[in-house]
Every structure is written in structure tokens, then in C-alpha cells.
Design an enzyme around this catalytic site. Structure first.
Site, short mmCIF file in Angstrom:
data_model
loop_
_atom_site.label_atom_id
_atom_site.label_comp_id
_atom_site.label_asym_id
_atom_site.label_seq_id
_atom_site.Cartn_x
_atom_site.Cartn_y
_atom_site.Cartn_z
N ARG A 104 0.89 -1.18 0.00
CA ARG A 104 0.00 0.00 0.00
C ARG A 104 0.91 1.22 0.00
O ARG A 104 1.72 1.39 0.93
CB ARG A 104 -0.93 0.00 1.22
CG ARG A 104 -1.64 1.33 1.40
CD ARG A 104 -2.78 1.29 2.36
NE ARG A 104 -3.94 0.66 1.75
CZ ARG A 104 -5.18 0.78 2.21
NH1 ARG A 104 -5.42 1.48 3.29
NH2 ARG A 104 -6.18 0.19 1.60
N HIS A 131 -7.07 1.09 -6.76
CA HIS A 131 -7.35 0.22 -5.59
C HIS A 131 -8.06 -1.05 -6.11
O HIS A 131 -9.24 -1.29 -5.82
CB HIS A 131 -8.21 0.97 -4.58
CG HIS A 131 -8.26 0.37 -3.22
ND1 HIS A 131 -7.54 -0.77 -2.86
CD2 HIS A 131 -8.95 0.73 -2.09
CE1 HIS A 131 -7.78 -1.05 -1.59
NE2 HIS A 131 -8.64 -0.18 -1.11
N GLN A 134 -10.03 -3.66 -3.78
CA GLN A 134 -11.33 -3.18 -3.32
C GLN A 134 -12.40 -3.40 -4.40
O GLN A 134 -13.49 -3.89 -4.12
CB GLN A 134 -11.24 -1.69 -2.95
CG GLN A 134 -12.56 -1.12 -2.50
CD GLN A 134 -13.03 -1.71 -1.17
OE1 GLN A 134 -12.32 -1.65 -0.19
NE2 GLN A 134 -14.23 -2.29 -1.15
N ASP A 219 -16.78 7.72 -2.22
CA ASP A 219 -15.61 7.54 -1.38
C ASP A 219 -15.33 8.90 -0.71
O ASP A 219 -15.93 9.91 -1.09
CB ASP A 219 -14.43 7.09 -2.27
CG ASP A 219 -13.17 6.73 -1.50
OD1 ASP A 219 -13.23 6.59 -0.26
OD2 ASP A 219 -12.10 6.60 -2.14
N CYS A 259 -16.32 2.05 -0.11
CA CYS A 259 -15.19 1.18 0.23
C CYS A 259 -14.81 1.28 1.71
O CYS A 259 -14.16 0.39 2.24
CB CYS A 259 -13.99 1.50 -0.65
SG CYS A 259 -13.33 3.16 -0.42
N ARG A 287 -13.85 -8.29 1.01
CA ARG A 287 -12.41 -8.09 0.80
C ARG A 287 -11.69 -9.40 1.16
O ARG A 287 -10.76 -9.82 0.46
CB ARG A 287 -11.88 -6.95 1.70
CG ARG A 287 -12.37 -5.56 1.34
CD ARG A 287 -11.82 -5.09 0.01
NE ARG A 287 -10.38 -5.11 -0.04
CZ ARG A 287 -9.59 -4.14 0.43
NH1 ARG A 287 -10.12 -3.07 0.98
NH2 ARG A 287 -8.28 -4.23 0.33
N1 NVA Z 1 -9.59 7.01 -1.70
C1 NVA Z 1 -9.30 6.54 -0.37
C2 NVA Z 1 -9.59 5.09 -0.26
C3 NVA Z 1 -9.37 4.50 1.11
C4 NVA Z 1 -9.63 3.01 1.17
C5 NVA Z 1 -7.83 6.82 -0.06
O1 NVA Z 1 -6.99 6.62 -0.94
O2 NVA Z 1 -7.54 7.26 1.06
N1 CP Z 2 -11.30 0.09 1.93
C1 CP Z 2 -10.06 -0.03 2.42
O1 CP Z 2 -9.10 -0.30 1.69
O2 CP Z 2 -9.99 0.13 3.76
P1 CP Z 2 -8.65 0.27 4.62
O3 CP Z 2 -8.05 1.61 4.29
O4 CP Z 2 -9.14 0.19 6.04
O5 CP Z 2 -7.71 -0.84 4.26
#
Ligand code: NVA
Ligand code: CP
Length: 305
Positions: A104, A131, A134, A219, A259, A287
């Protein structure tokens, strides 16, 4: 390097993605029946988290344990990565000890560079651009609730962010129409929009986007790494809040997904996750199942002696 990676939904064929979803549903049933299924015994997933996570960490870690393997959490703060060891060297070393790596990160190029030097599968656990894990779970969740998404209309309301970009890839791979309602200056990737052609339409009007939609998704308005922009974004995105009243403008069989994590009172109204049309909790659970299917697909089982 011959390993198969999952950095984007475009790394699989539509047939492979459908097979992953079918398999995710099967693995979910196995778990619900209490069946022990451990094809990844002695297999280890390394997980590099440059950003926070609840669902992604839990689902990969629990998923590996359920499949008979293990997962190791690595924070750049506590590894030599945080002290400047090159990504390429790290990828080579991690490949020698692990069977797959989930990352990540911020820049998507971190993933592509790591993958270029990794001899084991690399999985995108979220980047600033995409992502895919997801949206794989989202597609599984739609399939469970409403059947095939092919030919349906999906609305994305809010920021043209990593999730929105991945929905554009999903529109191509799963064959649906996507309507994106976002403020001027917050559009998804121009490259992906071009790739998607007339499968994706952009509008400034959330009502126009959701009209006739069978799936509505949104989101947060400020993603991880955009904390300093949050105040300005709050003002710009105010007209894009998804509420039960907005869902009333969509198709009668509409479902809502997020998500998570969600900011109630911002991108969704306080009550939306309690609306019977919201399937966000199933989406979060999936997930686990979808990624178990992905791990089974990518990671070679250990050979018996
Ligand atoms: N768009 C959000 C998704 C979190 C799962 C982010 O990147 O923070
Ligand atoms: N939706 C998602 O990826 O959640 P987290 O940021 O908690 O992993």
C-alpha cells in the site's frame, strides 16, 4: 522476472476476473460451512504499508492465515526502506524469503518498480492511482446481491480518485456503463477515460449521474495524502453528498457501496449506511473472500517433500 502481479484490474483478463469472483463466493461458502481449506500452508505474504489501513491489512492477514499460510506486516518506518535502501534491492531480497508481497503506497510507480525487480507476485493494496483489490470485492458483492453487472449502469459520485479510476477499469473489464459526477478539476485519470471511450461519461450533476443507475458508489473527499487539501475539498464537494434522497433518483433495484472508511455528514449523509439499499458491510467482508481467491490464484502452493 516471470511472476504474475496484480497492480491493476487490467493485469487480468475479464475471464480471470470472473473466475476470481466465482472462487471468492465458493471460498466464502466453505468458510461459512466451517471447512478447513489450507492450500497455502508454509506460504508467506509480506505486507508493506506506507499508509494506514484497517480492512486491507485485516483481510490479507486473516486470509493468509485461513489459507494455511502467514502474513508479515512491514512498515517503512521500521525497515531499511525508510532509511533509503533502494526499492529494487528490497524487492530482490524480499522475493528470496517470501511467496508474495502486498504494497500500500503513494506513488503507483513504487508498485511498478518493485514488481519489476520481484520474482514473486506483487499485489496493489492501494496506490494514489488505483485500488484493484477493493473493486474486485465490490464486483463480487454486486454479483451476490444482483447477479451479473454486465450491461448495467453504475454511478460514481464525488472525487475522481483511486477508487473512481479503478471503477473505470472495471467498466472496461466487466462491461458496464459508468457515469461519474465530480466537480471541475477533480476528474479521474485522463488516460483511463480515453481507454474507456464511451463506456464512461462525466457530468457535474449527481442527479444526472445516478438516474437509472443500478449501483451507486462514492468515497471520501480527501484521500490519504491529501489531508492539507481537506478543507478546500469539503467546500468543493458539498453538492456531491450521497443520501437516501439521491438514491431515490436511481433505478428501483439500486444498491449503494462505499469502500470505507466513511465520513458521515460529508460524502454520505448520516443515515446512508443504515439504508436497506446500502450493502457496504457485505462489501467490506468480501475483501477477505475475494483476496483469498486472488492469493490462491497468484501464490504457488508449497510442494510436498
Ligand atoms: N480514496 C481513499 C480510499 C481508502 C480506502 C484513499 O486513498 O484514502
Ligand atoms: N477500503 C479499504 O481499503 O480500507 P482500509 O483503508 O481500512 O484498508
Amino acid at each position: 522476472m516471470s511472476a504474475r502481479h496484480f497492480l491493476s484490474l487490467m493485469d487480468c483478463t475479464p475471464q480471470e476476473l470472473h473466475a476470481l469472483i466465482r472462487r471468492g463466493i465458493e471460498l466464502k461458502e466453505l468458510r461459512e460451512r466451517g471447512v478447513l481449506f489450507e492450500p497455502l500452508k508454509n506460504r508467506i505474504l509480506g505486507m508493506i504499508f506506507e499508509k494506514a489501513s484497517t480492512r486491507t491489512r485485516l483481510s490479507f492477514e486473516a486470509g493468509m492465515i485461513q489459507l494455511g499460510g502467514q502474513a508479515i506486516f512491514l512498515s517503512p518506518r521500521d525497515t531499511q526502506l525508510g532509511r533509503g535502501e533502494p526499492l529494487s534491492d528490497t524487492a530482490i531480497v524480499m522475493s528470496r524469503m517470501l511467496d508474495a508481497v502486498m504494497i500500500r503506497t503513494y506513488s503507483h510507480s513504487t508498485l511498478t518498480e518493485f514488481a519489476a525487480h520481484s520474482s514473486v507476485p506483487v499485489i496493489n493494496g492501494l496506490s494514489d492511482d488505483l485500488h484493484p483489490c477493493q473493486v474486485l470485492a465490490d464486483m463480487m458483492t454486486y454479483q451476490e446481491h444482483r447477479g451479473s453487472i454486465a450491461g448495467k449502469t453504475v454511478a460514481w459520485v464525488g472525487d475522481g480518485n483511486n477508487m473512481c479510476n479503478t471503477y473505470i477499469e472495471a467498466a472496461i473489464q466487466f462491461d458496464f456503463q459508468l457515469k461519474v459526477a465530480c466537480p471541475d478539476g477533480f476528474c479521474p485519470s485522463a488516460r483511463l477515460l480515453e481507454l474507456a471511450g464511451d463506456r464512461v461519461q462525466i457530468t457535474r450533476d449527481p442527479v444526472e449521474a445516478v438516474r437509472g443507475a443500478q449501483l451507486v458508489s462514492t468515497d471520501v473527499w480527501a484521500s490519504m495524502g491529501q489531508e492539507e487539501e481537506a478543507e478546500n475539498r469539503l467546500k468543493r464537494f458539498r453538492p456531491y453528498q450521497v443520501s437516501p434522497a439521491l438514491l431515490d433518483q436511481a433505478a428501483s433495484d439500486v444498491v449503494f457501496m462505499h469502500c470505507l472508511p466513511a465520513h458521515r455528514g460529508e460524502e454520505i449523509s448520516e443515515d446512508l449506511l443504515d439504508d436497506p439499499r446500502s450493502i457496504a458491510w457485505d462489501q467490506a467482508e468480501n475483501r477477505l473472500h475475494a483476496q483469498k481467491a486472488l492469493l490462491e490464484f497468484l501464490v504457488e502452493p508449497a510442494l510436498r517433500a
